[in-house]
Design an enzyme around this catalytic site. Structure first.
Site, PDB file in Angstrom:
ATOM      1  N   HIS A  18      29.189  42.232  25.512  1.00  0.00           N
ATOM      2  CA  HIS A  18      30.447  42.651  26.261  1.00  0.00           C
ATOM      3  C   HIS A  18      31.323  43.030  25.054  1.00  0.00           C
ATOM      4  O   HIS A  18      32.061  43.890  25.147  1.00  0.00           O
ATOM      5  CB  HIS A  18      31.214  41.366  27.028  1.00  0.00           C
ATOM      6  CG  HIS A  18      30.418  40.986  28.030  1.00  0.00           C
ATOM      7  ND1 HIS A  18      29.867  39.887  28.268  1.00  0.00           N
ATOM      8  CD2 HIS A  18      29.887  41.864  29.354  1.00  0.00           C
ATOM      9  CE1 HIS A  18      29.166  39.602  29.545  1.00  0.00           C
ATOM     10  NE2 HIS A  18      29.218  40.935  30.089  1.00  0.00           N
ATOM     11  N   LYS A  42      32.200  31.319  44.682  1.00  0.00           N
ATOM     12  CA  LYS A  42      31.434  30.963  43.380  1.00  0.00           C
ATOM     13  C   LYS A  42      32.308  30.586  42.205  1.00  0.00           C
ATOM     14  O   LYS A  42      32.554  31.262  41.423  1.00  0.00           O
ATOM     15  CB  LYS A  42      30.541  31.931  43.151  1.00  0.00           C
ATOM     16  CG  LYS A  42      29.439  32.249  44.057  1.00  0.00           C
ATOM     17  CD  LYS A  42      28.436  33.154  43.213  1.00  0.00           C
ATOM     18  CE  LYS A  42      27.848  34.305  44.378  1.00  0.00           C
ATOM     19  NZ  LYS A  42      27.289  35.440  43.533  1.00  0.00           N
ATOM     20  N   SER A 129      24.975  37.268  29.971  1.00  0.00           N
ATOM     21  CA  SER A 129      25.517  35.931  30.340  1.00  0.00           C
ATOM     22  C   SER A 129      24.450  34.818  31.036  1.00  0.00           C
ATOM     23  O   SER A 129      24.777  33.734  30.535  1.00  0.00           O
ATOM     24  CB  SER A 129      26.778  36.416  31.288  1.00  0.00           C
ATOM     25  OG  SER A 129      27.642  36.977  30.882  1.00  0.00           O
TER      26      SER A 129
END
Ligand code: ADP
Length: 157
Positions: A18, A42, A129
């Site tokens: 990122h 979530k 991730s």
């Protein structure tokens, strides 16, 4: 006129992959807003507030990077804050297909939006991730996938 881009994502957590997109984005834009999408259904691996601290720690003192969170549709968020550029990273053809669909949907909802897709340099392609989360949950060392100076343990507590 100042050119600003929104870099949206889950950033659960923000990785070296990122960071390369933000850093490359800063060569094109005066400001990059890292926007952490909140999904109330979530909770994710790292709470949103800590995901934001992590990115702020990386860019502390750099006024060209802002970190925010948002709920709802990313394109609506961009519209609400008046930003016309959406920055995204592309690792492979799977990312490409997904991003192309999203670009078309977003453009139909907000015609002024332009998606700027940046290729990931080869050494960052395998970083995600989800790999970081998986390694963390088994107590593995993720230092090499994280931006310099970031100790993930600080954000997991
Ligand atoms: P999302 O849930 O929106 O895919 P992510 O946090 O997984 O959110 O990713 C945000 C953006 O960062 C996406 O454009 C994604 O393709 C990009 N990205 C993720 N990992 C990398 C990487 N290793 N290199 C470059 N871009 C990446």
């Amino acid at each position: 006129m100042e050119k600003t881009a929104v870099f949206p994502g889950s950033f659960d957590p923000f990785t070296l992959g990122h960071k390369i997109i933000v850093d490359e984005g800063l060569k094109l834009f005066d400001k990059v807003i890292v926007a952490v999408g909140v999904n109330n259904q979530k909770p994710g691996f790292i709470p949103v507030g800590r995901r934001m601290y992590l990115v702020r720690d990386i860019y502390s003192g750099n006024e060209k990077v802002e970190v925010v969170s948002y709920t709802g549709l990313t394109v609506q968020f961009c519209k609400d804050i008046g930003v016309k550029f959406m920055l995204r990273g592309m690792r492979n053809t799977v990312d490409f297909e997904y991003e192309r669909n999203m670009m078309q949907i977003n453009q139909s909802l907000y015609p002024e939006i332009m998606t700027v897709l940046l290729f990931t340099p080869p050494e960052y392609v395998a970083i995600s991730s989800s790999v970081v989360r998986e390694l963390c949950s088994f107590g593995g060392d993720v230092t090499r996938f994280m931006p310099e100076g970031i100790d993930i343990k600080k954000y997991l507590k």
